[in-house]
Design an enzyme around this catalytic site. Sequence first.
Site, PDB file in Angstrom:
ATOM      1  N   ASN A  13       0.874  -1.179   0.000  1.00 33.40           N
ATOM      2  CA  ASN A  13       0.000   0.000   0.000  1.00 33.40           C
ATOM      3  C   ASN A  13       0.906   1.223   0.000  1.00 33.40           C
ATOM      4  O   ASN A  13       1.482   1.562   1.020  1.00 33.40           O
ATOM      5  CB  ASN A  13      -0.894  -0.023   1.252  1.00 33.40           C
ATOM      6  N   LYS A  15       0.157   4.246  -0.326  1.00 38.82           N
ATOM      7  CA  LYS A  15      -0.476   5.459   0.237  1.00 38.82           C
ATOM      8  C   LYS A  15      -0.186   6.659  -0.678  1.00 38.82           C
ATOM      9  O   LYS A  15      -0.152   6.503  -1.888  1.00 38.82           O
ATOM     10  CB  LYS A  15      -0.007   5.667   1.671  1.00 38.82           C
ATOM     11  N   HIS A  98      -9.798   1.272   4.558  1.00 40.55           N
ATOM     12  CA  HIS A  98      -8.545   1.425   5.314  1.00 40.55           C
ATOM     13  C   HIS A  98      -8.790   2.361   6.497  1.00 40.55           C
ATOM     14  O   HIS A  98      -9.578   3.296   6.399  1.00 40.55           O
ATOM     15  CB  HIS A  98      -7.458   1.995   4.395  1.00 40.55           C
ATOM     16  N   GLU A 100      -7.188   4.718   7.632  1.00 42.76           N
ATOM     17  CA  GLU A 100      -6.969   6.147   7.341  1.00 42.76           C
ATOM     18  C   GLU A 100      -8.188   6.734   6.638  1.00 42.76           C
ATOM     19  O   GLU A 100      -8.539   7.899   6.847  1.00 42.76           O
ATOM     20  CB  GLU A 100      -5.680   6.313   6.518  1.00 42.76           C
ATOM     21  N   GLU A 170      -6.043  -4.923  10.366  1.00 40.86           N
ATOM     22  CA  GLU A 170      -5.056  -3.873  10.549  1.00 40.86           C
ATOM     23  C   GLU A 170      -5.339  -3.133  11.856  1.00 40.86           C
ATOM     24  O   GLU A 170      -6.105  -2.153  11.863  1.00 40.86           O
ATOM     25  CB  GLU A 170      -5.109  -2.890   9.382  1.00 40.86           C
ATOM     26  N   GLY A 176       1.833   2.234  10.750  1.00 39.97           N
ATOM     27  CA  GLY A 176       2.764   3.347  10.627  1.00 39.97           C
ATOM     28  C   GLY A 176       3.451   3.717  11.930  1.00 39.97           C
ATOM     29  O   GLY A 176       4.085   4.763  12.024  1.00 39.97           O
ATOM     30  N   SER A 216       2.758  -2.163  10.312  1.00 38.17           N
ATOM     31  CA  SER A 216       4.207  -2.195  10.550  1.00 38.17           C
ATOM     32  C   SER A 216       4.854  -3.545  10.224  1.00 38.17           C
ATOM     33  O   SER A 216       5.790  -3.959  10.904  1.00 38.17           O
ATOM     34  CB  SER A 216       4.527  -1.776  11.989  1.00 38.17           C
TER      35      SER A 216
HETATM   36  P1  PGA Z   1       2.357   0.239   7.647  1.00 38.80           P
HETATM   37  O1  PGA Z   1       0.965   0.467   6.913  1.00 38.80           O
HETATM   38  O2  PGA Z   1       2.918  -1.057   7.124  1.00 38.80           O
HETATM   39  O3  PGA Z   1       3.209   1.423   7.263  1.00 38.80           O
HETATM   40  O4  PGA Z   1       2.099   0.178   9.108  1.00 38.80           O
HETATM   41  C1  PGA Z   1       0.083  -0.584   6.700  1.00 38.80           C
HETATM   42  C2  PGA Z   1      -1.205  -0.071   6.102  1.00 38.80           C
HETATM   43  O5  PGA Z   1      -1.622   1.030   6.461  1.00 38.80           O
HETATM   44  O6  PGA Z   1      -1.821  -0.739   5.263  1.00 38.80           O
END
Ligand code: PGA
Length: 259
Positions: A13, A15, A98, A100, A170, A176, A216
């Site tokens: 992803n 982003k 997601h 976010e 998630e 993140g 992460s």
């Molecule tokens: P991350 O993001 O691996 O940077 O924690 C995962 C995601 O948001 O899908």
Amino acid sequence: MTDSIRIPLIAGNWKMHLNLAQSVELAKAIRDAAGDSPSEIAICVPFTALTVVAEVLKGSRVRLGAQDIFWESQGAFTGEISASQLADSGASYVIIGHSERRRLFGDTDEAVNKKLRAALGAKLNPIVCVGETLDERQSNQTFRVLETQMAGGLKGFAPADLASAVVAYEPVWAIGTGVTATPEQAQEAHRFLRRQAAKLYGEGFAAGLRIIYGGSVTADSVDGLMSQPDLDGALVGGASLKAPSFNRIVHFQVPSKAV
Ligand code: PGA
């Protein structure tokens, strides 16, 4: 051990990162290293990079994905992108719900459900994200949150309609932050999600449903996570932006799951 009908999925992803030149470079590096990985591989890129990355991936085994979708098929919806537009640009995967999007842009379970229906209607493979916040985990609300998000997001389909759907667990506190869920924490949540899937659509559906973990994931943590029986892959943010780390994740090493 993972049921053999569930082929692992490693999805990046990206982003809101990378310009077009960087996107092409990274996509080429992922394509060229895909080799004989036992996993299905997808990269979910910004809308603006879809068509150029589609060119790079053409004829390769790496699939292209988007990070969101709108549920209407066309019309006066400034700024939105439809399922058929995504499919037309070469995408075969799309991330839905997601955290976010939920937290920053107000996506509800109802919106997730509508987006899921739109994605399936265009033959896109949806990756539906669920997960609890730190507050929710600390107040023992994790299972309640997961149950609500699963029921709300996935409701109203026939099991066969959802055959291509993937669920991504998630935990918001792991995204993140550099704090990965432990393999045991992830397994506990995945097992619970699989039980919810069984409640909604039956044991057969649940046994075939791919549930991937995100939050992460790194080259160092992937092997331990993938050794858990209900983890069927990873949704990778930060570590998907560099070819060496993503390629190592794609080639995760778990004896019982490697081909
Ligand atoms: P991350 O993001 O691996 O940077 O924690 C995962 C995601 O948001 O899908």
